[in-house]
Design a protein around this motif. Structure first.
Motif, PDB file in Angstrom:
ATOM      1  N   ASN A  68       0.070   6.717  -2.775  1.00 28.38           N
ATOM      2  CA  ASN A  68       1.151   6.442  -1.820  1.00 28.38           C
ATOM      3  C   ASN A  68       2.375   5.868  -2.522  1.00 28.38           C
ATOM      4  O   ASN A  68       3.501   6.284  -2.282  1.00 28.38           O
ATOM      5  N   VAL A  69       2.145   4.903  -3.381  1.00 26.81           N
ATOM      6  CA  VAL A  69       3.259   4.234  -4.058  1.00 26.81           C
ATOM      7  C   VAL A  69       3.947   5.191  -5.028  1.00 26.81           C
ATOM      8  O   VAL A  69       5.178   5.177  -5.154  1.00 26.81           O
ATOM      9  N   ALA A  70       3.195   6.036  -5.688  1.00 28.35           N
ATOM     10  CA  ALA A  70       3.804   7.045  -6.566  1.00 28.35           C
ATOM     11  C   ALA A  70       4.699   7.977  -5.753  1.00 28.35           C
ATOM     12  O   ALA A  70       5.763   8.404  -6.217  1.00 28.35           O
ATOM     13  N   ASP A  92       0.820  -1.218   0.000  1.00 25.19           N
ATOM     14  CA  ASP A  92       0.000   0.000   0.000  1.00 25.19           C
ATOM     15  C   ASP A  92       0.850   1.263   0.000  1.00 25.19           C
ATOM     16  O   ASP A  92       0.342   2.365  -0.030  1.00 25.19           O
ATOM     17  N   GLY A  93       2.161   1.102   0.038  1.00 24.94           N
ATOM     18  CA  GLY A  93       3.072   2.239  -0.030  1.00 24.94           C
ATOM     19  C   GLY A  93       3.470   2.790   1.324  1.00 24.94           C
ATOM     20  O   GLY A  93       4.508   3.434   1.446  1.00 24.94           O
ATOM     21  N   VAL A  94       2.686   2.579   2.356  1.00 29.17           N
ATOM     22  CA  VAL A  94       2.975   3.141   3.674  1.00 29.17           C
ATOM     23  C   VAL A  94       4.315   2.629   4.191  1.00 29.17           C
ATOM     24  O   VAL A  94       5.185   3.409   4.588  1.00 29.17           O
ATOM     25  N   ALA A  95       4.503   1.329   4.186  1.00 29.29           N
ATOM     26  CA  ALA A  95       5.730   0.746   4.728  1.00 29.29           C
ATOM     27  C   ALA A  95       6.952   1.154   3.913  1.00 29.29           C
ATOM     28  O   ALA A  95       8.000   1.481   4.477  1.00 29.29           O
ATOM     29  N   TYR A  96       6.824   1.144   2.584  1.00 26.97           N
ATOM     30  CA  TYR A  96       7.953   1.552   1.751  1.00 26.97           C
ATOM     31  C   TYR A  96       8.349   2.997   2.038  1.00 26.97           C
ATOM     32  O   TYR A  96       9.526   3.319   2.121  1.00 26.97           O
ATOM     33  N   LEU A  97       7.362   3.859   2.192  1.00 30.69           N
ATOM     34  CA  LEU A  97       7.665   5.262   2.445  1.00 30.69           C
ATOM     35  C   LEU A  97       8.270   5.458   3.832  1.00 30.69           C
ATOM     36  O   LEU A  97       9.127   6.325   4.018  1.00 30.69           O
ATOM     37  N   GLN A  98       7.871   4.647   4.810  1.00 29.49           N
ATOM     38  CA  GLN A  98       8.492   4.712   6.128  1.00 29.49           C
ATOM     39  C   GLN A  98       9.976   4.363   6.033  1.00 29.49           C
ATOM     40  O   GLN A  98      10.807   4.991   6.696  1.00 29.49           O
TER      41      GLN A  98
END
Length: 105
Positions: A77-79, A43-49
């Motif tokens: 989020n992923v973008a 969902d992008g949250v973890a990658y962005l963290q």
């Protein structure tokens, strides 16, 4: 929140295999999360963290949807993950695209 042992037990019950247990346990411990599988990171949250932990100046967490309920919200989020990597000066290989991260591949 569940204890580390509880998260470890839950993660091992839902493992993607091939060392995924260890990676998932590490991830959940480091970011105080409770993902049951690695595919839950898409969902992008973890990658962005993770990007924020390494390159805080490159990330805009204010624009992050911490609980994206729609595909469009997850895609935004992923973008932002891909844009943050580029702002950090990291060459993003063609295989690491918003679409690939969103699909969990």
């Amino acid at each position: 929140p569940p204890s580390t042992a509880g998260r470890r037990e839950e993660a091992s019950m839902h493992s993607d295999g091939d060392g995924a247990d260890d990676l998932l346990e590490w991830w959940n411990d480091q970011f105080e999360s409770s993902h049951a599988t690695l595919s839950g990171l898409s969902d992008g949250v973890a990658y962005l963290q993770l990007v924020d932990a390494l390159y805080p100046q490159a990330v805009s967490l204010a624009d992050l949807d911490m609980a994206p309920a729609t595909t469009a919200a997850r895609a935004r989020n992923v973008a932002e993950v891909v844009a943050s990597l580029k702002r950090a000066g990291i060459r993003v290989p063609p295989g690491i695209s918003a679409e690939a991260l969103l699909s969990g591949s």
